[in-house]
Design a protein around this motif. Sequence first.
Motif, PDB file in Angstrom:
ATOM      1  N   GLY A  73      22.635-155.674  29.158  1.00 24.09           N
ATOM      2  CA  GLY A  73      22.647-155.085  30.495  1.00 24.09           C
ATOM      3  C   GLY A  73      21.691-153.919  30.642  1.00 24.09           C
ATOM      4  N   THR A  74      21.447-153.540  31.891  1.00 26.03           N
ATOM      5  CA  THR A  74      20.541-152.419  32.192  1.00 26.03           C
ATOM      6  C   THR A  74      21.295-151.227  32.760  1.00 26.03           C
ATOM      7  OG1 THR A  74      20.080-153.516  34.310  1.00 26.03           O
ATOM      8  CG2 THR A  74      18.479-153.833  32.522  1.00 26.03           C
ATOM      9  N   LYS A  75      22.613-151.192  32.554  1.00 29.19           N
ATOM     10  CA  LYS A  75      23.471-150.057  32.945  1.00 29.19           C
ATOM     11  C   LYS A  75      23.501-149.866  34.460  1.00 29.19           C
ATOM     12  CE  LYS A  75      22.664-147.887  28.480  1.00 29.19           C
ATOM     13  NZ  LYS A  75      22.281-146.696  27.717  1.00 29.19           N
ATOM     14  N   HIS A  76      23.421-150.979  35.160  1.00 24.76           N
ATOM     15  CA  HIS A  76      23.397-150.945  36.629  1.00 24.76           C
ATOM     16  C   HIS A  76      24.797-151.226  37.184  1.00 24.76           C
ATOM     17  CE1 HIS A  76      22.333-151.871  40.750  1.00 24.76           C
ATOM     18  NE2 HIS A  76      21.054-151.615  40.536  1.00 24.76           N
ATOM     19  N   ASP A  81      29.159-149.800  29.527  1.00 26.49           N
ATOM     20  CA  ASP A  81      28.292-148.668  29.847  1.00 26.49           C
ATOM     21  C   ASP A  81      27.380-149.053  31.014  1.00 26.49           C
ATOM     22  OD1 ASP A  81      26.811-146.366  29.865  1.00 26.49           O
ATOM     23  OD2 ASP A  81      25.716-146.779  28.013  1.00 26.49           O
ATOM     24  N   ALA A  82      27.765-148.653  32.222  1.00 26.57           N
ATOM     25  CA  ALA A  82      26.966-148.951  33.417  1.00 26.57           C
ATOM     26  C   ALA A  82      27.294-147.921  34.485  1.00 26.57           C
ATOM     27  CB  ALA A  82      27.253-150.362  33.925  1.00 26.57           C
ATOM     28  N   ALA A  88      21.815-137.561  38.104  1.00 23.96           N
ATOM     29  CA  ALA A  88      22.439-138.472  39.071  1.00 23.96           C
ATOM     30  C   ALA A  88      22.624-139.837  38.427  1.00 23.96           C
ATOM     31  CB  ALA A  88      21.564-138.592  40.307  1.00 23.96           C
ATOM     32  N   ARG A  89      23.709-140.536  38.830  1.00 26.43           N
ATOM     33  CA  ARG A  89      23.957-141.882  38.325  1.00 26.43           C
ATOM     34  C   ARG A  89      24.554-142.732  39.424  1.00 26.43           C
ATOM     35  NH1 ARG A  89      27.202-144.139  32.948  1.00 26.43           N
ATOM     36  NH2 ARG A  89      25.534-145.563  32.351  1.00 26.43           N
TER      37      ARG A  89
END
Length: 421
Positions: free
Chosen positions: A341-344, A364-365, A397-398
């Motif tokens: 995954g790309t943590k999106h 973890d995203a 920011a996330r």
Amino acid sequence: MNQILDYNELLQKGQKAKEASRTLAVATSEQKTFALLALSDALRQNVTEIMAANRRDVEAAKSKGTSDALIDRLTLTNERIHAMTDALADLAGLHDPIGDRLNEWDRPNGLHIHKVRVPLGVVGMIYEARPNVTIDATGLCLKTGNAVFLRGSGSAIESNRTLVSVIRHALEKTELPSESVQLLEDVSHETASHFFKLNELIDVLIPRGSKRLIQTVVREASIPVIETGAGNCHLFIDRTANPKMAIKIALNAKTQRPSVCNAIETVIVDEEWFILHGDQLIRSLLSADVACRIDPMVANLYPDLPVATEEDWRTEYLDKVIAIKIVKDVDEAIRHINHYGTKHSESIISETAAHVHRFFQYVDASTLYHNASTRFTDGEAFGFGAEIGISTQKLHARGPMGLEALTSIKYLVEGTGQTRR
């Protein structure tokens, strides 16, 4: 000689943006609200001109054999333009975070300290296709007192030129400087490399586009970067998932708009659920014109479908293509997601609370879902108004970035003559 001229243009526009940012930093909420409503009206009044410019971009892209997915990202329709105008009007009505006092306290020595929100300064946007980003970024930056320096792709240059022209003419009728919005029209890689290193003029870079673009900016920039967007997203169908719900969500998350970063690229299926309902899932995807890449574990059941490879698990298709992975349990699904995954955005469809809790704890995203489509990872869907991007990193920011993500802080310290020993 052209490169020197282009670099001079880059410096001049960067300096104008920096100067404008100082005025914007002290603009009132009323001034910013008036400006955003003026931009919304200006877009409505110039739909014909904007559409004509966009058609030139789309025709040029089609002549180069651009994929349907990228054409979709590039295309502005009447509906999309009106959505942009509505987003600006909605943004105008949101709370202005600049000047908010986040905290205050007294020290034993008598100092009184305030922590307040302030603008970032100049936001550099690097993005591919998607001319709506021109409007989203402009609106969010102006609302938060930031100037914006835009560097779109060559595929959208006609659309972006026209949009920025409309924006700047509208700003001339407001109390905000028209120089607040700058467009770098030279889209060469050489000039982009200079753009990434304008530390004295740009405060932060936000790339939006392909994984390749984002990684290039992260690797080459000396300006701080907010990493966004690459979306190798997954939907995990647990063994207790409601079949009707799981298939409905899988279809929505893949087909509602496959060219965007919050669409799923892999559906992960518990093997017990797959034995009972897997064929229905695959037939539903195929009926929706989705090309399926099948896990080698069940490839013998579908000899007409291609077998998924290591590359498929890593690929952000941005198209009506999906990989199907079979797993033994929720832990194997979590390991697969955290590896590829790309943590999106990631989703679990399940009726087992312990499995949902484990998924939420260990994946973890930026954004996790239970029994819902990943397509909701979006500033508007989260109630932020427009968004400037979806951050997949952990600093500052996330997730979907709205107004607060475009601010920094400042400490205001009041004393009565204190000195330090």
